[in-house]
Design an enzyme around this catalytic site. Sequence first.
Site, PDB file in Angstrom:
ATOM      1  N   LYS A 114       0.834  -1.211   0.000  1.00  0.00           N
ATOM      2  CA  LYS A 114       0.000   0.000   0.000  1.00  0.00           C
ATOM      3  C   LYS A 114       0.870   1.264   0.000  1.00  0.00           C
ATOM      4  O   LYS A 114       0.638   2.209  -0.762  1.00  0.00           O
ATOM      5  CB  LYS A 114      -0.907  -0.013   1.240  1.00  0.00           C
ATOM      6  CG  LYS A 114      -1.653   1.271   1.492  1.00  0.00           C
ATOM      7  CD  LYS A 114      -2.678   1.524   0.408  1.00  0.00           C
ATOM      8  CE  LYS A 114      -3.217   2.935   0.481  1.00  0.00           C
ATOM      9  NZ  LYS A 114      -4.261   3.177  -0.495  1.00  0.00           N
TER      10      LYS A 114
ATOM     11  N   CYS B  38      -3.555  10.854   0.907  1.00  0.00           N
ATOM     12  CA  CYS B  38      -2.887   9.559   0.730  1.00  0.00           C
ATOM     13  C   CYS B  38      -1.500   9.741   0.134  1.00  0.00           C
ATOM     14  O   CYS B  38      -0.500   9.439   0.777  1.00  0.00           O
ATOM     15  CB  CYS B  38      -3.738   8.691  -0.189  1.00  0.00           C
ATOM     16  SG  CYS B  38      -5.454   8.647   0.331  1.00  0.00           S
TER      17      CYS B  38
HETATM   18  N1  SAJ Z   1      -1.526  14.618  -9.428  1.00  0.00           N
HETATM   19  C1  SAJ Z   1      -0.630  15.381 -10.168  1.00  0.00           C
HETATM   20  N2  SAJ Z   1      -0.202  14.898 -11.380  1.00  0.00           N
HETATM   21  C2  SAJ Z   1      -0.629  13.708 -11.884  1.00  0.00           C
HETATM   22  C3  SAJ Z   1      -1.524  12.924 -11.105  1.00  0.00           C
HETATM   23  C4  SAJ Z   1      -1.954  13.400  -9.885  1.00  0.00           C
HETATM   24  O1  SAJ Z   1      -0.233  16.477  -9.773  1.00  0.00           O
HETATM   25  O2  SAJ Z   1      -0.200  13.348 -12.988  1.00  0.00           O
HETATM   26  C5  SAJ Z   1      -1.982  15.120  -8.119  1.00  0.00           C
HETATM   27  C6  SAJ Z   1      -3.481  15.383  -8.075  1.00  0.00           C
HETATM   28  O3  SAJ Z   1      -3.779  16.642  -8.614  1.00  0.00           O
HETATM   29  C7  SAJ Z   1      -3.747  15.310  -6.590  1.00  0.00           C
HETATM   30  C8  SAJ Z   1      -2.763  14.238  -6.110  1.00  0.00           C
HETATM   31  O4  SAJ Z   1      -1.798  14.116  -7.144  1.00  0.00           O
HETATM   32  O5  SAJ Z   1      -3.455  16.534  -5.962  1.00  0.00           O
HETATM   33  C9  SAJ Z   1      -3.359  12.872  -5.832  1.00  0.00           C
HETATM   34  O6  SAJ Z   1      -4.348  12.543  -6.769  1.00  0.00           O
HETATM   35  P1  SAJ Z   1      -4.549  11.087  -7.412  1.00  0.00           P
HETATM   36  O7  SAJ Z   1      -5.768  11.144  -8.242  1.00  0.00           O
HETATM   37  O8  SAJ Z   1      -3.312  10.628  -8.111  1.00  0.00           O
HETATM   38  O9  SAJ Z   1      -4.712  10.119  -6.147  1.00  0.00           O
HETATM   39  P2  SAJ Z   1      -5.662  10.134  -4.830  1.00  0.00           P
HETATM   40  O10 SAJ Z   1      -4.917  10.751  -3.705  1.00  0.00           O
HETATM   41  O11 SAJ Z   1      -7.028  10.632  -5.099  1.00  0.00           O
HETATM   42  O12 SAJ Z   1      -5.793   8.542  -4.570  1.00  0.00           O
HETATM   43  C10 SAJ Z   1      -4.611   7.758  -4.384  1.00  0.00           C
HETATM   44  C11 SAJ Z   1      -4.666   6.561  -5.349  1.00  0.00           C
HETATM   45  N3  SAJ Z   1      -3.376   5.890  -5.367  1.00  0.00           N
HETATM   46  C12 SAJ Z   1      -2.725   5.617  -6.523  1.00  0.00           C
HETATM   47  O13 SAJ Z   1      -3.138   5.960  -7.615  1.00  0.00           O
HETATM   48  C13 SAJ Z   1      -1.445   4.846  -6.405  1.00  0.00           C
HETATM   49  C14 SAJ Z   1      -5.762   5.601  -4.900  1.00  0.00           C
HETATM   50  O14 SAJ Z   1      -5.742   4.424  -5.723  1.00  0.00           O
HETATM   51  C15 SAJ Z   1      -5.561   5.211  -3.437  1.00  0.00           C
HETATM   52  O15 SAJ Z   1      -6.580   4.319  -2.984  1.00  0.00           O
HETATM   53  C16 SAJ Z   1      -5.643   6.478  -2.614  1.00  0.00           C
HETATM   54  O16 SAJ Z   1      -4.561   7.335  -3.025  1.00  0.00           O
HETATM   55  C17 SAJ Z   1      -5.523   6.096  -1.143  1.00  0.00           C
HETATM   56  O17 SAJ Z   1      -6.567   6.050  -0.460  1.00  0.00           O
HETATM   57  O18 SAJ Z   1      -4.419   5.757  -0.703  1.00  0.00           O
END
Ligand code: SAJ
Length: 431
Positions: free
Chosen positions: A215, A269
């Site tokens: 995780k 997360c």
């Molecule tokens: N972000 C960027 N650039 C990108 C992708 C994301 O700047 O190319 C930023 C987003 O804007 C945001 C942050 O990253 O601020 C996180 O967003 P996200 O959509 O990547 O992820 P979360 O936090 O909504 O959810 C994550 C997910 N983990 C992964 O993709 C490895 C989800 O599957 C997990 O279940 C969740 O964390 C968790 O609960 O841990």
Amino acid sequence: MPVDIEQKVTVVGLGYIGLPTAALIARSGCKVTGIDVSAHVVETVNNGKVHIEEVDLDGLVQGVVSRGALVASTTMVAADTFVIAVPTPHDEEHRPDISYVLDAARGIAKVLQPGNLVILESTSPVGTTEQVAELLAAERPDLKVPGRCTGTPDIFVAYCPERVLPGRILIELVDNDRCIGGITPRCARRAMTFYRQFVRGACVTTTARAAEMVKLVENSYRDVNIAFANELSMIADKMGVDVWDVIRLANRHPRVNILQPGPGVGGHCIAVDPWFLVHGAPDESRLIRTAREVNLAKTSHVIAATATLVASHPQAKIGVLGLAFKPNIDDFRESPAVEVAAALARQFGQRIQIVEPFAKGLPMEFAGSGAELVELDDALADCDVMIVLVDHDVFKSVPLEERSGKIVYDTRGLWPDQGWPTTAPAPRAVA
Ligand code: SAJ
């Protein structure tokens, strides 16, 4: 999927993961009790309502509560299976705090019976599930606890992290693969049988320690890769190159897949979990720590760059687009967009007009600043400078003619047709 209609499940913690999980298990035919320390949350759920926004969750909860499959309570209830889904925050020094997990385990210990299964789902430092087993053994010397006894244990203890994306929780809870770590292989197999009732994805078993690390690794992987994109954006700003163009072109290579820069990493997360690894192995996790620092530095970079841009246009109204931590959701906690917008609001007050279609009012960070929450149309009509912090679909749809003549600082690469530069207030744009 086999359904045991007699099976009782207690889910501890009715937050973003616990409530959807409880509702799905209830839909699969089990009798579920959701436990929460908040009387307000318990009352809301028992009224068939939800206290969090998640696609389709309201209808699901309403359905399972109305037919008695899900009830909420502030006191622990005996069950066949217990699922712990409580928060694991960290303190200012990034030390993980597992006290909510241990509190939940202490509550479960009071009602635990032979044959019960206890599953931890909260994101946790490696070794937490073993601590849960240790606590159960200490609280209940009458029970043989796996890893803490000789012979066949009386109960089962396992770790199974959630991996769902906010906005797609109900879909991903069912369709994603699950990684299930047992204190013993027998525990893992027992937990797999439980998940197979409502999970369509593959259920793969391992040890509890490995599953805990899986995780943390998933979110750290993402953080490191976003840090690479954010670092590129700052290098490109310095070199006067359009980073979106660079990433788009580099990604045409068959083995390159660079993520997107932004104003920093938000949510509860990806910006948190890497610290659990760093805390567990500080000398070994240099890349993971640096990635965290790069992503934090990106927010400071955007604050400084936008403040310079706004200061150099003293007469202009400034439209700030977005506060959420990612597109198309109403979650503003730990959002870098809020941090940037609030810093601008504190410095430039009434000149700042914020557009956030998912907000009913401005968060408390803006109190007394003079900044206003406005409609997108009004910001487009009134503002000469636009700062894009979130790539909501509704912003994406604004055509070039409504933006022409405006100075745009775009942290998300939302409007590729706006022209260079899109990330930095380079001299050419602001002259
Ligand atoms: N972000 C960027 N650039 C990108 C992708 C994301 O700047 O190319 C930023 C987003 O804007 C945001 C942050 O990253 O601020 C996180 O967003 P996200 O959509 O990547 O992820 P979360 O936090 O909504 O959810 C994550 C997910 N983990 C992964 O993709 C490895 C989800 O599957 C997990 O279940 C969740 O964390 C968790 O609960 O841990």
